[in-house]
Design an enzyme around this catalytic site. Structure first.
Site, PDB file in Angstrom:
ATOM      1  N   ARG A  44       0.996  -1.013  -0.033  1.00 40.15           N
ATOM      2  CA  ARG A  44      -0.093  -0.089   0.288  1.00 40.15           C
ATOM      3  C   ARG A  44       0.237   1.195   0.110  1.00 40.15           C
ATOM      4  NH1 ARG A  44      -3.907   1.911   4.667  1.00 40.15           N
ATOM      5  NH2 ARG A  44      -5.557   3.245   3.445  1.00 40.15           N
ATOM      6  N   ALA A  96      -7.318   6.857   0.141  1.00 38.15           N
ATOM      7  CA  ALA A  96      -7.060   5.861  -0.482  1.00 38.15           C
ATOM      8  C   ALA A  96      -8.462   5.358   0.894  1.00 38.15           C
ATOM      9  CB  ALA A  96      -5.635   5.881   0.137  1.00 38.15           C
ATOM     10  N   SER A  97      -8.709   4.252   0.259  1.00 39.28           N
ATOM     11  CA  SER A  97      -9.713   3.386   1.185  1.00 39.28           C
ATOM     12  C   SER A  97      -9.323   2.882   2.164  1.00 39.28           C
ATOM     13  CB  SER A  97     -11.223   2.757   0.543  1.00 39.28           C
ATOM     14  OG  SER A  97     -11.437   3.529  -0.949  1.00 39.28           O
ATOM     15  N   MET A  98     -10.290   2.883   3.415  1.00 43.81           N
ATOM     16  CA  MET A  98      -9.653   1.467   3.999  1.00 43.81           C
ATOM     17  C   MET A  98      -9.696   0.443   3.677  1.00 43.81           C
ATOM     18  SD  MET A  98     -12.313   2.373   7.668  1.00 43.81           S
ATOM     19  CE  MET A  98     -11.335   1.075   8.377  1.00 43.81           C
TER      20      MET A  98
END
Length: 400
Positions: A44, A96-98
Site C-alpha cells: 500500500r 486511499a480507502s480503508m
C-alpha cells in the site's frame, strides 16, 4: 511518485501482517488465500504520496509527512484507516480507502475466491475511480493486467495512479474519463466496481456489465452516506441485488459539477419565516437524524434530495434540526425548546410541500416494516428507473 521505504521506517512484511490481522478481525474471518496473497504482493505504501492526512477525531485532518515522520507515515500507510491524499478547495477530493473496505468490496464482487465450478476463465473488471492505483494493483495481482481497466475523471490522479502501478510492476489500462459513462471499448465486463459512492446506478454500467456479471458500488443519499450495493446483471440490461451495511466513500465527481451536501436551511431567507407553515410533531428529530443508520438509510432512500444539519448555536431555539431540498429550495425546521420532548415545533415551506411531513411518513413506514436494517434492503434497476424494496421485490418501498 510512488513512495519508497525509508531506512528508519518499520519493516513492510510486519506491517502487512499486522494489517491483515486487523482486516480479518473486521471481517470476522481471515481473507481467502488468493486475496491475502494479493495484499502481500501489492504494498500500500507504494501508492501513497509523501504527504497524507489522517482524521484527527474532531472532524478535521492531521498531516503526516513522510520526510518529517517516516515511521509514523509508514504505520499510517498500513493502518486500517482511510487516508486523504488530495484536497481541492479545502475539501478532501481523493483518498486511499480503508483496506478492510477494499477487501469487503472485492469479496462482494466475487474476486476474493472462486467457488468450485463457478470460475470465470478470464474475468474482466472495470474499476471506476483510479484514486492512488492501489485497488487496481490488487485487481492486477488477482486477475492479470490485461483484465483490468480503471477510469478516473481527474487527469492528474489518473497519471499518478498509472505511475504508481508501473513502479509496482503492473500495467492495467488507465483511462481518463467520466466514470458515469463507464468505458465501452473494454466491455462487456464481468465486474463493474466503483471506488466512490453514488445515489443511483448510471445506465452505462448496466449496458456494459455482462449478463450474470456484478456491479458493486458504495451508496449515498443526501440524508445518509452509508452502505454498499451489490447487483447482478441480467440478459435484458437490468440488474438486481442488495445493500450491505458497510462503507462510507467520497461521492462520484462529475464534470463541471460541484458536490452537493447537507445545506443550511434559509430560516431568514427572502421567503421569511412568515411564509412558512407552522405545526408541531411528536416525532423526535433525533429519531430521524440522531445517528440511527438504519432509520437514516431508509429515509435517504425514500425521501430523495432531502438533507439535514443541526443548529445548536441557540440563535433560534435550544436545538434545531434543519432540513432542506436544495433542488427545489424547500425546507423545514424542527425545534427543541430545551424543556420538553413531548412535542416539537415545526416550520416548513417551499415548492416541495411539507418536507418534514414526508420524512415523518417515511419514518412511520420504517417502523411498520419492523425497523429493518440496511442488509434487508434491495434495489431493482432498469435503465434510469429503480425500485427499492425490503426483503424481496414484493415489498416495494420507493421508486426512483
Amino acid at each position: 511518485m510512488a513512495a519508497t521505504p525509508h531506512r528508519n521506517a518499520p519493516a513492510v512484511d510486519g506491517l502487512v501482517g499486522g494489517l491483515l490481522a486487523v482486516v480479518a478481525e473486521q471481517l470476522g474471518r481471515p481473507l481467502p488465500a488468493r486475496l491475502e496473497q494479493a495484499f502481500r504482493r501489492v504494498h500500500r505504501h507504494r501508492f501513497l504520496p509523501a504527504r497524507i492526512w489522517l482524521r484527527d477525531g474532531t472532524g478535521g485532518y492531521e498531516l503526516v509527512d513522510r520526510a518529517a515522520e517516516p515511521a509514523r507515515w509508514m504505520t499510517a500507510a498500513y493502518s486500517d484507516e482511510p487516508l486523504v491524499t488530495q484536497f481541492t478547495d479545502g475539501l478532501p477530493s481523493s483518498s486511499a480507502s480503508m483496506p478492510s473496505m477494499v477487501a469487503r468490496m472485492l469479496l462482494l464482487a466475487g474476486l476474493g475466491e472462486r467457488p468450485p465450478g463457478r470460475e470465470i476463465a478470464s474475468p474482466r473488471v472495470l474499476e471506476l475511480g483510479a484514486g492512488t492505483g492501489f485497488n487496481a494493483g490488487l485487481l492486477c495481482a488477482l486477475l492479470g493486467d490485461r483484465q483490468v481497466t480503471t477510469v478516473d475523471l481527474d487527469p492528474l490522479l489518473a497519471a499518478r495512479a498509472g505511475e504508481n502501478l508501473k513502479a509496482a510492476g503492473y500495467a492495467p489500462r488507465v483511462v481518463v474519463g467520466d466514470a458515469a459513462d463507464g468505458w465501452p471499448p473494454g466491455g462487456p465486463y464481468d465486474v463493474v466496481l466503483a471506488t466512490f459512492s453514488v445515489d443511483h446506478v448510471p445506465p452505462a454500467w448496466l449496458t456494459q456489465a455482462r449478463p450474470g456479471g456484478r456491479i458493486v458500488t458504495p451508496w449515498t443519499s443526501q440524508w445518509c452516506r452509508y452502505g454498499t450495493l451489490s447487483l447482478t446483471a441480467d440478459e435484458q440490461g437490468r440488474a438486481e441485488g442488495r445493500f450491505h451495511a458497510f462503507a462510507s466513500f467520497m461521492q462520484m465527481t462529475r464534470p463541471r459539477t460541484a458536490g452537493v451536501g447537507p445545506a443550511s436551511v434559509p430560516a431568514s431567507s427572502a421567503s421569511g419565516e412568515g411564509a412558512a407553515e407552522g405545526s408541531s410533531t411528536t416525532l423526535s428529530p433525533w429519531a430521524v437524524a440522531g445517528g440511527d443508520l438504519d432509520a437514516e438509510f431508509h429515509i435517504g432512500l425514500v425521501v430523495p434530495g432531502a438533507s439535514f444539519a443541526w443548529d445548536t448555536s441557540g440563535e433560534h431555539t435550544h436545538t434545531r434540526l434543519e432540513v432542506a431540498d436544495t433542488t427545489t429550495g424547500s425546507w423545514a425546521t424542527v425545534d427543541y425548546d430545551g424543556r420538553t420532548s413531548a412535542a416539537f415545533t415545526v416550520a416548513q415551506a417551499g415548492t416541495r410541500q411539507r418536507l418534514w411531513d414526508e420524512i415523518a411518513a417515511a419514518y412511520r413506514r420504517w417502523e411498520q416494516l419492523g425497523r429493518p436494517g440496511i442488509d434487508r434492503y434491495g434495489l431493482s434497476v432498469a435503465g434510469r428507473s429503480a425500485m427499492v424494496w425490503v426483503d424481496s421485490p414484493a415489498t416495494a418501498v420507493a421508486t426512483r
